[in-house]
Design a protein around this motif. Sequence first.
Motif, PDB file in Angstrom:
ATOM      1  N   ILE A  97     -27.163 -12.458 -10.133  1.00  0.00           N
ATOM      2  CA  ILE A  97     -26.543 -11.922  -8.913  1.00  0.00           C
ATOM      3  C   ILE A  97     -27.505 -12.077  -7.743  1.00  0.00           C
ATOM      4  O   ILE A  97     -28.681 -11.720  -7.842  1.00  0.00           O
ATOM      5  CB  ILE A  97     -26.187 -10.431  -9.104  1.00  0.00           C
ATOM      6  N   GLN A  99     -27.406 -12.709  -3.035  1.00  0.00           N
ATOM      7  CA  GLN A  99     -26.616 -12.544  -1.816  1.00  0.00           C
ATOM      8  C   GLN A  99     -26.271 -13.919  -1.237  1.00  0.00           C
ATOM      9  O   GLN A  99     -27.063 -14.857  -1.369  1.00  0.00           O
ATOM     10  CB  GLN A  99     -27.400 -11.693  -0.814  1.00  0.00           C
ATOM     11  N   LEU A 120     -22.898 -11.470  -4.036  1.00  0.00           N
ATOM     12  CA  LEU A 120     -22.376 -10.172  -3.595  1.00  0.00           C
ATOM     13  C   LEU A 120     -22.847  -9.873  -2.175  1.00  0.00           C
ATOM     14  O   LEU A 120     -23.856 -10.415  -1.712  1.00  0.00           O
ATOM     15  CB  LEU A 120     -22.825  -9.067  -4.557  1.00  0.00           C
ATOM     16  N   ASP A 121     -22.132  -8.992  -1.516  1.00  0.00           N
ATOM     17  CA  ASP A 121     -22.305  -8.788  -0.078  1.00  0.00           C
ATOM     18  C   ASP A 121     -23.613  -8.074   0.283  1.00  0.00           C
ATOM     19  O   ASP A 121     -24.254  -7.435  -0.556  1.00  0.00           O
ATOM     20  CB  ASP A 121     -21.108  -7.994   0.461  1.00  0.00           C
ATOM     21  N   LEU A 129     -29.023  -7.538   0.093  1.00  0.00           N
ATOM     22  CA  LEU A 129     -28.040  -7.156  -0.921  1.00  0.00           C
ATOM     23  C   LEU A 129     -27.719  -5.657  -0.843  1.00  0.00           C
ATOM     24  O   LEU A 129     -28.617  -4.824  -0.776  1.00  0.00           O
ATOM     25  CB  LEU A 129     -28.585  -7.506  -2.309  1.00  0.00           C
ATOM     26  N   LYS A 133     -22.443  -2.146  -3.147  1.00  0.00           N
ATOM     27  CA  LYS A 133     -21.574  -3.233  -3.586  1.00  0.00           C
ATOM     28  C   LYS A 133     -22.001  -3.782  -4.946  1.00  0.00           C
ATOM     29  O   LYS A 133     -21.164  -4.160  -5.754  1.00  0.00           O
ATOM     30  CB  LYS A 133     -21.529  -4.326  -2.530  1.00  0.00           C
ATOM     31  N   LEU A 134     -23.305  -3.766  -5.186  1.00  0.00           N
ATOM     32  CA  LEU A 134     -23.822  -4.192  -6.489  1.00  0.00           C
ATOM     33  C   LEU A 134     -23.321  -3.238  -7.567  1.00  0.00           C
ATOM     34  O   LEU A 134     -22.794  -3.656  -8.609  1.00  0.00           O
ATOM     35  CB  LEU A 134     -25.363  -4.199  -6.457  1.00  0.00           C
ATOM     36  N   TRP A 137     -19.536  -3.571  -8.165  1.00  0.00           N
ATOM     37  CA  TRP A 137     -19.199  -4.816  -8.862  1.00  0.00           C
ATOM     38  C   TRP A 137     -19.557  -4.724 -10.348  1.00  0.00           C
ATOM     39  O   TRP A 137     -18.763  -5.101 -11.215  1.00  0.00           O
ATOM     40  CB  TRP A 137     -19.922  -6.009  -8.220  1.00  0.00           C
ATOM     41  N   ASN A 141     -16.795  -5.038 -13.274  1.00  0.00           N
ATOM     42  CA  ASN A 141     -16.716  -6.374 -13.877  1.00  0.00           C
ATOM     43  C   ASN A 141     -17.548  -6.608 -15.125  1.00  0.00           C
ATOM     44  O   ASN A 141     -17.572  -7.722 -15.646  1.00  0.00           O
ATOM     45  CB  ASN A 141     -17.106  -7.424 -12.833  1.00  0.00           C
ATOM     46  N   THR A 368     -17.598 -14.510  -6.384  1.00  0.00           N
ATOM     47  CA  THR A 368     -17.986 -13.717  -5.223  1.00  0.00           C
ATOM     48  C   THR A 368     -17.176 -12.426  -5.272  1.00  0.00           C
ATOM     49  O   THR A 368     -16.315 -12.252  -6.135  1.00  0.00           O
ATOM     50  CB  THR A 368     -17.654 -14.424  -3.896  1.00  0.00           C
ATOM     51  N   ASP A 369     -17.468 -11.563  -4.310  1.00  0.00           N
ATOM     52  CA  ASP A 369     -16.690 -10.343  -4.154  1.00  0.00           C
ATOM     53  C   ASP A 369     -16.279 -10.329  -2.688  1.00  0.00           C
ATOM     54  O   ASP A 369     -16.379 -11.353  -2.012  1.00  0.00           O
ATOM     55  CB  ASP A 369     -17.604  -9.157  -4.513  1.00  0.00           C
ATOM     56  N   LEU A 371     -16.937 -10.313   0.895  1.00  0.00           N
ATOM     57  CA  LEU A 371     -18.175 -10.674   1.596  1.00  0.00           C
ATOM     58  C   LEU A 371     -18.083 -10.397   3.099  1.00  0.00           C
ATOM     59  O   LEU A 371     -18.603 -11.148   3.919  1.00  0.00           O
ATOM     60  CB  LEU A 371     -18.499 -12.156   1.346  1.00  0.00           C
TER      61      LEU A 371
END
Length: 390
Positions: A97, A99, A120-121, A129, A133-134, A137, A141, A368-369, A371
């Motif tokens: 993972i 950014q 990830l955003d 990062l 959001k980490l 996710w 997931n 991705t998620d 962003l």
Amino acid sequence: MDHNKFKQIVDFIREQYSIPSGLVPLHSPIFCGNEKKYLNECIDSTFVSSVGEFVEKFENTVAQYTGTAKAIVTVNGTNALHLALTSIGVNTNDEVITQPVTFVATANAIAYSNAHPVFLDIDRDTLGLSPEKLNTWLEKNTITRIEPSTKQQVTLNKTTHRRIAAVVPMHTFGHPCRIDEIVEISNKYGIEVVEDAAESLGSLYKGKHTGTFGKLGILSFNGNKIVTTGGGGMILTNDTHLGTKIKHLTTQAKMPHPWEFYHDEIGYNYRMPNINAAIGLAQMENIEKFLASKRGIAKSYQQFFKSIGIEFFVEPKNAHSNYWLNLIILKNRNERNKFLEYSNKNGVVTRPVWTLMNKLPMFKDAQTDNLENSEWLEDRAVNIPSSARL
Ligand SMILES: *Cc1c(COP(=O)(O)O)cnc(C)c1O
């Protein structure tokens, strides 16, 4: 924003650097210390290559400066990152993972390890990062289980069934991200953190040097970074056992012996030559001066941009930034492009943020998620000249 404002900005930058005409570079190195002296010593000694005293001196100096147990020099920051990932076992069919807002080297190093990047955003106030959001996710997931053979905790991607092997946050333009939270979340999932601190030598988060929070951190000494060796990189770690293993890997995995050539695994020729380390040692002697100058420049930019109503990016909370590359946030992509066009045409070098990694052909199929913050930054940010001035 009208042309008049563009002109005001360009004039201010020229004034700031006392360059009334000609090119104002984005970031140029300064050699005002012992660089030539050490280079001469290095050449006179004939030890210009992979053996010599400057290598160890440079490693010890940076280790001490950053407060890390072990520092290992490499040929550049990109292979430092590749080796960092390899040394903790990142391999084929793993996922890493990171950014999407980063220099391509970060994603390339993941690809060299035959692993798959997941983008990830970022957070808008750090440009690094986002821990939230980490966390979200990972919750959504992945599944975590104990590997029966090794008794180690592993986290697998529910969709691809691949292992999440590492998280690689990057301290964008020298501004520290929320690295303590990122490490805490990653550790909960049994995932190692490798910090891309290529741009953040001299930057602290909560008083601690960036690149020393994760299992490993990497630095770059490319010509445009705050301290240069011409080209070069470094791996930082507090795990001395791992550090020793990495040093071994940078030197073709050769076993020490007075005359025998014996290599106990596949190693790399990733060691920085002595001649580059000589320059680096001299540069490190002036790092406090570089930092003071760069922070002073950022301060005067901050005041100027405030006075003309343009957003200048300031260091995040809890951070002490090296202000490697200063940036302003414009209204939209159209204004960004117009300003880039105007400033570059008028001899003041400015640059947009890198094209997001997930938009490059080789990473376009990566996971991705949302962003939104990365897209927001890509549309608006412009880097402006940021060299130190001594
Ligand atoms: C400069 C940089 C690197 C790579 O460094 P090199 O020494 O040029 O290989 C890696 N990541 C980031 C974010 C960088 O800015």
